[in-house]
Enzyme design. Sequence first.
Site, PDB file in Angstrom:
ATOM      1  N   MET A 131      65.646 -26.252 -30.185  1.00  0.00           N
ATOM      2  CA  MET A 131      65.262 -26.905 -28.949  1.00  0.00           C
ATOM      3  C   MET A 131      64.388 -25.985 -28.139  1.00  0.00           C
ATOM      4  O   MET A 131      64.899 -25.182 -27.403  1.00  0.00           O
ATOM      5  CB  MET A 131      66.519 -27.297 -28.185  1.00  0.00           C
ATOM      6  CG  MET A 131      66.360 -27.560 -26.697  1.00  0.00           C
ATOM      7  SD  MET A 131      65.134 -28.796 -26.335  1.00  0.00           S
ATOM      8  CE  MET A 131      64.989 -28.613 -24.594  1.00  0.00           C
ATOM      9  N   PRO A 132      63.118 -26.049 -28.307  1.00  0.00           N
ATOM     10  CA  PRO A 132      62.289 -25.264 -27.397  1.00  0.00           C
ATOM     11  C   PRO A 132      61.992 -26.033 -26.111  1.00  0.00           C
ATOM     12  O   PRO A 132      61.912 -27.256 -26.102  1.00  0.00           O
ATOM     13  CB  PRO A 132      61.012 -25.043 -28.198  1.00  0.00           C
ATOM     14  CG  PRO A 132      60.953 -26.189 -29.132  1.00  0.00           C
ATOM     15  CD  PRO A 132      62.371 -26.593 -29.421  1.00  0.00           C
ATOM     16  N   LEU A 133      61.878 -25.286 -25.061  1.00  0.00           N
ATOM     17  CA  LEU A 133      61.348 -25.795 -23.799  1.00  0.00           C
ATOM     18  C   LEU A 133      60.136 -24.932 -23.507  1.00  0.00           C
ATOM     19  O   LEU A 133      60.229 -23.706 -23.479  1.00  0.00           O
ATOM     20  CB  LEU A 133      62.362 -25.674 -22.673  1.00  0.00           C
ATOM     21  CG  LEU A 133      61.849 -25.996 -21.267  1.00  0.00           C
ATOM     22  CD1 LEU A 133      61.375 -27.446 -21.176  1.00  0.00           C
ATOM     23  CD2 LEU A 133      62.927 -25.715 -20.242  1.00  0.00           C
ATOM     24  N   ASP A 168      61.097 -32.624 -31.399  1.00  0.00           N
ATOM     25  CA  ASP A 168      61.768 -31.714 -30.472  1.00  0.00           C
ATOM     26  C   ASP A 168      60.677 -31.176 -29.558  1.00  0.00           C
ATOM     27  O   ASP A 168      60.195 -30.060 -29.722  1.00  0.00           O
ATOM     28  CB  ASP A 168      62.459 -30.599 -31.259  1.00  0.00           C
ATOM     29  CG  ASP A 168      63.448 -29.818 -30.409  1.00  0.00           C
ATOM     30  OD1 ASP A 168      63.460 -30.024 -29.175  1.00  0.00           O
ATOM     31  OD2 ASP A 168      64.187 -29.012 -30.976  1.00  0.00           O
ATOM     32  N   PHE A 176      61.005 -21.095 -24.399  1.00  0.00           N
ATOM     33  CA  PHE A 176      62.437 -20.842 -24.444  1.00  0.00           C
ATOM     34  C   PHE A 176      62.960 -21.520 -25.696  1.00  0.00           C
ATOM     35  O   PHE A 176      62.776 -22.726 -25.864  1.00  0.00           O
ATOM     36  CB  PHE A 176      63.142 -21.463 -23.230  1.00  0.00           C
ATOM     37  CG  PHE A 176      62.708 -20.913 -21.910  1.00  0.00           C
ATOM     38  CD1 PHE A 176      63.453 -19.938 -21.282  1.00  0.00           C
ATOM     39  CD2 PHE A 176      61.565 -21.394 -21.290  1.00  0.00           C
ATOM     40  CE1 PHE A 176      63.065 -19.428 -20.048  1.00  0.00           C
ATOM     41  CE2 PHE A 176      61.163 -20.894 -20.063  1.00  0.00           C
ATOM     42  CZ  PHE A 176      61.909 -19.908 -19.444  1.00  0.00           C
TER      43      PHE A 176
END
Length: 127
Positions: A1-3, A38, A72
């Site tokens: 899960m990248p932000l 994602d 992130f």
Amino acid sequence: MPLVRIDLQKGKDASYRQKAGQIVYEAMVASTGVPKNDHFQIIGEHSADNFIFDPDYLGIHRTGDLIFVQIFFNEGRSVAQKQALYKAIAEGLSTALQLRPEDVFISLVEVKKENWSFGNGVAQYAS
């Protein structure tokens, strides 16, 4: 899960900003195993007064076209994967947006899986 956060100075049109986001996303999928779909990004524009950087830190000359990319994601990627990601982002932005590679600043923030909640107040990845 990248932000992903992408920050740049005001003045670029929506298609430029969206293309930058797409390039970063595609580089993450190709270089670091991020699953397709994602895809979570925040793209922010800032006035020159609120976009502060050293134009020559570490001998790299930067211009007002500088883009900050902060990602992130879960810890655990190898140094080689990170290096491939940096290269893919810089080359992709350079090719598609005619952005100088010197104007691509990337920072990764790795977190443990339990530090994410995708909604409903639940840590979906917690063991």
